[in-house]
Design a protein around this motif. Sequence first.
Motif, PDB file in Angstrom:
ATOM      1  N   ALA A 192      -7.410   5.480  -1.718  1.00 35.87           N
ATOM      2  CA  ALA A 192      -6.752   4.419  -2.426  1.00 35.87           C
ATOM      3  C   ALA A 192      -6.501   3.250  -1.374  1.00 35.87           C
ATOM      4  O   ALA A 192      -6.650   2.212  -1.539  1.00 35.87           O
ATOM      5  N   GLY A 193      -5.791   3.723  -0.100  1.00 33.96           N
ATOM      6  CA  GLY A 193      -5.343   2.993   0.795  1.00 33.96           C
ATOM      7  C   GLY A 193      -6.540   2.492   1.571  1.00 33.96           C
ATOM      8  O   GLY A 193      -6.556   1.160   1.853  1.00 33.96           O
ATOM      9  N   CYS A 194      -7.446   3.078   1.587  1.00 37.42           N
ATOM     10  CA  CYS A 194      -8.695   2.936   2.217  1.00 37.42           C
ATOM     11  C   CYS A 194      -9.448   1.770   1.449  1.00 37.42           C
ATOM     12  O   CYS A 194      -9.975   0.759   1.877  1.00 37.42           O
ATOM     13  N   ALA A 195      -9.375   1.960   0.187  1.00 36.67           N
ATOM     14  CA  ALA A 195     -10.025   1.172  -1.059  1.00 36.67           C
ATOM     15  C   ALA A 195      -9.394  -0.243  -0.670  1.00 36.67           C
ATOM     16  O   ALA A 195     -10.109  -1.366  -0.781  1.00 36.67           O
ATOM     17  N   VAL A 246       0.972  -1.109   0.060  1.00 36.81           N
ATOM     18  CA  VAL A 246       0.093  -0.065   0.086  1.00 36.81           C
ATOM     19  C   VAL A 246       0.820   1.225   0.019  1.00 36.81           C
ATOM     20  O   VAL A 246       0.492   2.392  -0.853  1.00 36.81           O
ATOM     21  N   VAL A 247       2.071   1.166   0.717  1.00 35.60           N
ATOM     22  CA  VAL A 247       2.873   2.476   0.828  1.00 35.60           C
ATOM     23  C   VAL A 247       3.407   2.598  -0.549  1.00 35.60           C
ATOM     24  O   VAL A 247       3.386   3.519  -1.122  1.00 35.60           O
ATOM     25  N   ALA A 248       3.868   1.273  -1.359  1.00 36.30           N
ATOM     26  CA  ALA A 248       4.365   1.477  -2.715  1.00 36.30           C
ATOM     27  C   ALA A 248       3.310   2.167  -3.610  1.00 36.30           C
ATOM     28  O   ALA A 248       3.676   3.038  -4.583  1.00 36.30           O
ATOM     29  N   GLY A 253     -10.983  -6.528   3.697  1.00 32.99           N
ATOM     30  CA  GLY A 253     -11.819  -6.820   4.502  1.00 32.99           C
ATOM     31  C   GLY A 253     -13.244  -7.546   3.933  1.00 32.99           C
ATOM     32  O   GLY A 253     -13.748  -8.418   4.499  1.00 32.99           O
ATOM     33  N   LEU A 254     -13.482  -7.130   2.788  1.00 36.41           N
ATOM     34  CA  LEU A 254     -14.528  -7.739   2.013  1.00 36.41           C
ATOM     35  C   LEU A 254     -14.311  -9.154   1.770  1.00 36.41           C
ATOM     36  O   LEU A 254     -15.167 -10.132   1.802  1.00 36.41           O
TER      37      LEU A 254
END
Length: 335
Positions: A97-100, A68-70, A106-107
């Motif tokens: 985008a990180g939240c997505a 996610v950082v990348a 989670g989904l």
Amino acid sequence: MSVSAIRRLILTGLLVAIGAVLSLANPTFLTVDNLMTLLQEASLTGIIAIGFTLVLITAGIDMSIGAVVAITAMICVNFISHTSLPAYVYIPIALAAGCAVGWVNGLFITRFKLPEFIVTLATRGILAGLALIIAVKDDQGFVKNVFIEDSLFLALGETVGPVYLVTLVFFLLAVLTQFFLKRTRAGTNVYASGANPTAARLSGINTDRTLIGVYMFSGFCAALSSIFLSARMMTAMPEFGIGSEMDVIASVVIGGTPFTGGVGDIWGTVIGTLFLALIKNGILKLGLSPYIQPIVIGGIIVVVVVVDVWYKAFAEKKATRAARRKALAGQEANA
């Protein structure tokens, strides 16, 4: 005094003791510049660790945080290279985008009942590949090192007085997240979902929504750290964050949040993050090879996990003996 309080006290004592040894071994350790740099390094890891703490409290794991950082860094660089949009427009997009990513994790975990490790490890691979694909490249197809010149973006890597802005954000986020965990119903739901998911569902807690929210927060924290890292480096590469999972896991576990879930807090994670940063800084100040850092970190994780397992077994035996004594006392009273 609770076990977590004792653990934090021991860690704080170790921080002071190791800091004293390092200051004697190398006088530059106690300089303001070095201490502020140490806090900056700790904060970049600590912001991710705050989100990861909530995941671990639910007895989950998020292996996608480094990727996610990348991907966040590459999103920002693409906006900088191909558009004239200001930072206050594309930074929220990168955080979203990180939240997505967390929402997708989670989904799949809740809807399809897939193991957390497998889902987030797959996400890690996908995002790492996407970061390379969308990286800005030169005419020959090689990844181009884009230097960030956006003054608003670069301001995130600056200081307020002697303290880096990322350090202030780290501690502010820690305070807010600790309050959320300890003072809100949603925070209680996080603990309940990790301690006993079945009982939590039977008591009316929407564990699926809780887990999705936790993974979204983890993705947000990783994206936030990525933005501060890019601002500090004044550039961004698709390798940013890849492999940082070890430092994050070590910080959270050292801070007293076990893999079994149901317990833990942010203050422990803050101390664990500072402890790990102190160890890494100390290795450099003592002139030791930086290649031993992962060995030391891995060893610390093993020791902490062994101690946690031992203590849990000891506590269970102690509780069993207490129950037996109570039962015997009851039988004698009835007789």
